[in-house]
Structures are given as C-alpha cells and as structure tokens.
Design a protein around this motif. Structure first.
Motif, short mmCIF file in Angstrom:
data_model
loop_
_atom_site.label_atom_id
_atom_site.label_comp_id
_atom_site.label_asym_id
_atom_site.label_seq_id
_atom_site.Cartn_x
_atom_site.Cartn_y
_atom_site.Cartn_z
N VAL A 39 0.85 -1.20 0.00
CA VAL A 39 0.00 0.00 0.00
C VAL A 39 0.88 1.25 0.00
N ARG A 40 0.56 2.17 -0.92
CA ARG A 40 1.36 3.40 -1.01
C ARG A 40 0.58 4.63 -0.56
N GLU A 41 -0.74 4.47 -0.48
CA GLU A 41 -1.57 5.63 -0.12
C GLU A 41 -2.61 5.20 0.91
N VAL A 42 -2.67 5.91 2.04
CA VAL A 42 -3.72 5.61 3.02
C VAL A 42 -4.65 6.81 3.16
N THR A 43 -5.93 6.49 3.33
CA THR A 43 -6.90 7.53 3.66
C THR A 43 -7.37 7.26 5.08
N LEU A 44 -7.03 8.19 5.97
CA LEU A 44 -7.40 8.04 7.38
C LEU A 44 -8.88 8.39 7.51
N LEU A 45 -9.62 7.49 8.13
CA LEU A 45 -11.07 7.66 8.19
C LEU A 45 -11.55 7.98 9.59
N GLY A 46 -12.55 8.83 9.64
CA GLY A 46 -13.26 9.09 10.89
C GLY A 46 -14.42 9.99 10.60
N GLN A 47 -15.48 9.88 11.40
CA GLN A 47 -16.62 10.77 11.17
C GLN A 47 -16.21 12.22 11.42
N ASN A 48 -15.27 12.39 12.33
CA ASN A 48 -14.69 13.71 12.63
C ASN A 48 -13.21 13.52 12.75
N VAL A 49 -12.59 13.18 11.64
CA VAL A 49 -11.23 12.64 11.70
C VAL A 49 -10.23 13.66 12.26
N ASN A 50 -10.48 14.94 12.02
CA ASN A 50 -9.50 15.91 12.53
C ASN A 50 -9.71 16.23 14.02
N ALA A 51 -10.71 15.59 14.64
CA ALA A 51 -10.81 15.66 16.11
C ALA A 51 -9.95 14.56 16.72
N TYR A 52 -9.19 13.85 15.88
CA TYR A 52 -8.38 12.73 16.37
C TYR A 52 -7.46 13.17 17.52
N ARG A 53 -7.40 12.37 18.55
CA ARG A 53 -6.50 12.63 19.68
C ARG A 53 -6.01 11.27 20.18
N ASP A 54 -4.73 11.04 20.10
CA ASP A 54 -4.18 9.76 20.56
C ASP A 54 -4.51 9.57 22.05
N PRO A 55 -5.27 8.52 22.40
CA PRO A 55 -5.65 8.36 23.82
C PRO A 55 -4.46 8.08 24.72
N ASP A 56 -3.34 7.64 24.16
CA ASP A 56 -2.16 7.35 24.99
C ASP A 56 -1.25 8.56 25.14
#
Ligand code: 5AD
Ligand code: SF4
Length: 457
Positions: free
Chosen positions: A202-219
């Motif tokens: 795989v050379r290209e990934v699309t990061l998915l989320g309903q509000n993907v830019n609210a992503y916050r690493d829980p760790d």
C-alpha cells in the motif's frame, strides 16, 4: 445498519394546561426514534419527564416534592443495577433553569418549551456523561452515517479507520446518536496497521473518521498532525489523505502540516453544508461562513496548490431562496475541485426533523439541480485546467484498453495512461493531455520524478 435497540420506557407527567398536554405528545414523538415507548408508572421508567406548569401558586414547590419521590425511585433502580434519567420540562424549567439541578441533583436535564427538539441531543449527552452508549433505534439507513468499509490490502491504496463517532450534534445528522461519542484509536495501533499495509504494497492511506480531525491519541495525546507526521516516516507510505473533517477541529498544527508534509495530498474534504449563516446556526454547525472562508484562506496560505471539496445540504428546514442563493454564492467563491450535495432528508429523532418550515420536495429538487449544475461546471473546469501539466500519478490497476493503466492524481482524479503493468504500485509523472468531468488521460513522462512540486492552482 443499527440493530433494533431494546425498548425503553418513558413516563411523562403533565401538569397544567392543554398546551402542556400537546407538548408532552410532541416530546413522546421526538423520543420514539430513540427507542422510548410510553409507560404509565414512573417506577419502571427509564426516562421520567415532568412537564411542569407555572401558573398555579406553589406549583414550583409541588414539582420539587414530586422530584424528591422520583429521586428515591432512581436510587432504588441504581441499587438494582439499572439507571433512570430524570428530565424537567415546561414552564418551571424555563423559569428556574439550572436552579432545579442545583436543588435536586438527581435531575439529569432541564429543557424549556422552546427546546423540545433538542431532547434527543440532551438525552444522548446525559447518557454519554454516564459512560453509556445510547442504543438508538434510528431507521436503518446508512447513507449519511457509515464510514467506507475498510478495503483489504490487496491494492495500492487503503482506508485506515482512526476515529469514530461525533460530538458535534449537527441538527440534521444521526451520527452522534448512532455512532456515539468521539473516540480515537491509539496511535501505536494505527502505526502498526499502517506498517503492515505498507509491507503489503500500500502506497496511499486515507485516514477515516466521522470527525477525523478531532483525532487525539488516547495514549500520548497527539492530534492528527502528529499522527500524519509519524505515518509519513513509514517507508513506502507516500501519500496520506484523511476524511471527513469538521471546520471547528482544523487547528493550526494540522494546517501547518499541510505545508510541511509532502505525503499530505493537496486535496481536502472540508464540509461547510450551507452558505447562509442563519441556516448554519439552525444546523448547529458552530461556525459562520466568514469563519469558514478565513480557515480556507489559512489553509491555502500553508499549501497554495490545495484543492478543496465539501458537502452541501439544500432544503434544510427554514431555508429561503435567499439562503440558497447565499449557498450558490459561496460555492462560486470556493471554486471546488469536486463536492457532494444532498437534499435535506428528514431523519426522525434528530432535532431538525421537528423544526417548522420543512421545505417542499419540488423546491429541494430544483435547488439541488441548480447547485449540482454549478458544481459540475467547476469540476469540469478544474479537470480541464490540468491539461498540459505533469502530475505524479499513483498507478493502481490495469485499464479497460490494452496497455492502459489507471491511477490517481494528487487531487483524487482518475488518470489513464499507456504504461507497463510493472508500474502498478508506483508513482510516475504523467503529462495530462485530455480531461473529462470524471477523469484525465495523458502520457508517461520519461524521467521518473519523486513527487514533483505542484504549481499553485
Ligand atoms: N440530510 C441530508 N444530508 C445529510 N447529511 C447528513 N445527514 C443528512 C441529512 N439528514 C450529509 C451532510 C454530511 C454528509 C456525510 O451527509 O452533508 O456532511
Ligand atoms: Fe454529523 Fe458530521 Fe455534524 Fe457530526 S459533524 S453531527 S458526523 S454532520
């Protein structure tokens, strides 16, 4: 599809006038899609609503004494391992507001007569605060709330889910009810999956989320920018995209990363929904048109060659001709590479479904056709503007014609070119010679270029 939720019991006690009787029926109606059916006794109810009246003397004191008794039922229920939600509605709620919750802490929420359409949101938030997920019984229709299903790693592009759920409660949308609160996957798990995808080609990934830019690493607490920086270091992972974003979560760090990370493709899906501030407010979007345009300006300053895509809804309740014209004006100003557009669809249980001023189907259809004509024109023009340029194309598969490969440009356009199948999985420069609404075609340029700089649009 959301599985049918177990039935929940709703008890409403109505005080006072005929108006309140009518309001209680409306409350029962807006709560039915959340799985609530009526019961005659408060003891076994999952949700107790006191629909209060202010008119008689001592009415308020009566409500407090009633609440004292219901509190005991709630405690008994909790001792038995269950839960009960207590809501106060009506005129006393209007007059006393939060004072009620201070005086009787067993009350979970207070809702005034003007805000019954917000009951689903208030109930969902109450459940979340308790760490419970609201098993809503929304009509099974995935059109607006499903993420694309993760594709397997046989290809050169893949989806990677990093976030789910939504805390925004746009009034037209079922996602906050069906998918629950915003939740992010630990970055370590995402990176491990991305490494394995890259190992498989795989050379290209699309990061998915309903509000993907609210992503916050829980760790470790990093946001989407930090995640993208870590992903970009994985050998072989040359391209990173993400969808869907909310304007409110587009922070400076993420914007800066668009200017700094070569792996970030210059294409961003950032839904605005409407070009009218009045409608944006009724949608509970939490941003104005001006704020959105300022954001776009900042993003373009960081990454001048970026193309923007969006979602638009026409015919939201209360949308007048002038609101729709404002949407068209915004679309013209934005000049999209591509965008999605929808007729407002009434989803029972969402606050907008109960709003007055529902727009007639013919009006919605007419507005959608006009909007789509403009968007189509823009897409054709955007594609035509690529002719003569050389774009880095990630080849994905064989085309329909002999000797032809199909790949993707940085702007997600399909690109056809005559090329050797060994180029599948490679990024190679293609000089674009022709464009249609849905794809481009061109010829391979001899010397391979690693991600050449793109000209500003
Ligand atoms: N009616 C019309 N469009 C909707 N969307 C979500 N819910 C509705 C609805 N009830 C659209 C929004 C969102 C996209 C995924 O679907 O534009 O951004
Ligand atoms: Fe739905 Fe998106 Fe609004 Fe969340 S931000 S409520 S997913 S439209």
């Amino acid at each position: 599809m959301t599985p049918a939720a177990p039935p929940k019991r709703l008890f409403i006690k109505t005080y006072g006038c005929q108006m309140n009787v009518y309001d209680s029926e409306r409350m029962a109606d807006v709560l039915a899609p959340l799985g609530y059916g009526m019961t005659d006794t408060p003891e076994d109810a999952d949700l107790v609503v006191l629909n209060t009246c202010h008119i008689r003397e001592k009415a308020t004191e009566k409500v407090y004494s009633e609440l004292g008794q219901i509190r005991l039922m709630k405690l008994a229920r909790q001792e038995a391992g269950g839960a009960m939600t207590i809501a106060v509605a009506g005129c006393v709620a209007q007059a006393e507001g939060e004072e009620i919750m201070r005086r009787q802490p067993a009350v979970d929420l207070v809702v005034g007569p003007q805000a019954y359409h917000q009951l689903p949101e208030l109930i969902a938030r109450t459940h979340r605060a308790r760490g419970e997920r609201l098993a809503a019984d929304f009509a099974a229709e995935d059109k607006f709330d499903a993420l694309p299903t993760a594709r397997n790693a046989s290809g050169v592009t893949a989806f990677l889910t990093v976030q789910e759920g939504c805390d925004k409660f746009c009034t037209f949308c079922v996602v906050p009810y069906t998918r629950g609160a915003e939740w992010s996957r630990p970055a370590a798990a995402i990176l491990a999956e991305a490494r394995s995808l890259a190992d498989q080609g795989v050379r290209e990934v699309t990061l998915l989320g309903q509000n993907v830019n609210a992503y916050r690493d829980p760790d470790a607490g990093g946001g989407l920018a930090a995640l993208a920086r870590a992903l970009a270091k994985i050998p072989g992972l040359d391209r990173i995209r993400y969808t869907t974003s909310h304007p409110r979560d587009m922070d400076d760090e993420l914007i800066a990363a668009h200017g700094e990370l070569d792996a970030f493709m210059p294409f961003l899906h950032l839904p605005v929904q409407s070009g009218s501030d009045r409608i944006l407010k009724a949608m509970n979007r939490g941003h104005t048109v001006e704020a959105y345009l300022k954001l776009i300006e900042k993003i373009r300053a960081a990454r001048p060659d970026i193309a923007i895509s969006s979602d638009y809804i026409v015919g939201f309740p209360g949308e007048r001709d002038s609101d729709f014209e404002a949407t068209l004006a915004l679309v013209r100003q934005m000049s999209h590479a591509s965008a999605f557009s929808f007729k407002y669809s009434r989803r029972p249980g969402t606050p907008a479904a109960a709003l007055p001023g529902q727009v007639a189907e013919e009006v919605k259809a007419e507005r959608l056709a006009r909007l789509q004509a403009v968007l189509d024109e823009q897409q054709v023009a955007f594609n035509a503007a690529q002719v003569g340029k050389t774009l880095p194309v990630l080849f994905e598969r064989l085309g329909r014609h002999p000797g032809q490969l199909v790949g993707r440009s940085p702007y997600l356009q399909g690109v056809h070119a005559q090329a050797d199948p060994s180029l599948i999985g490679q990024i190679a420069p293609v000089r674009i010679e022709a464009a249609s609404k849905n794809s481009l075609s061109g010829v391979l340029v001899e010397s391979p270029v690693q991600a050449p700089a793109l000209e500003p649009l």
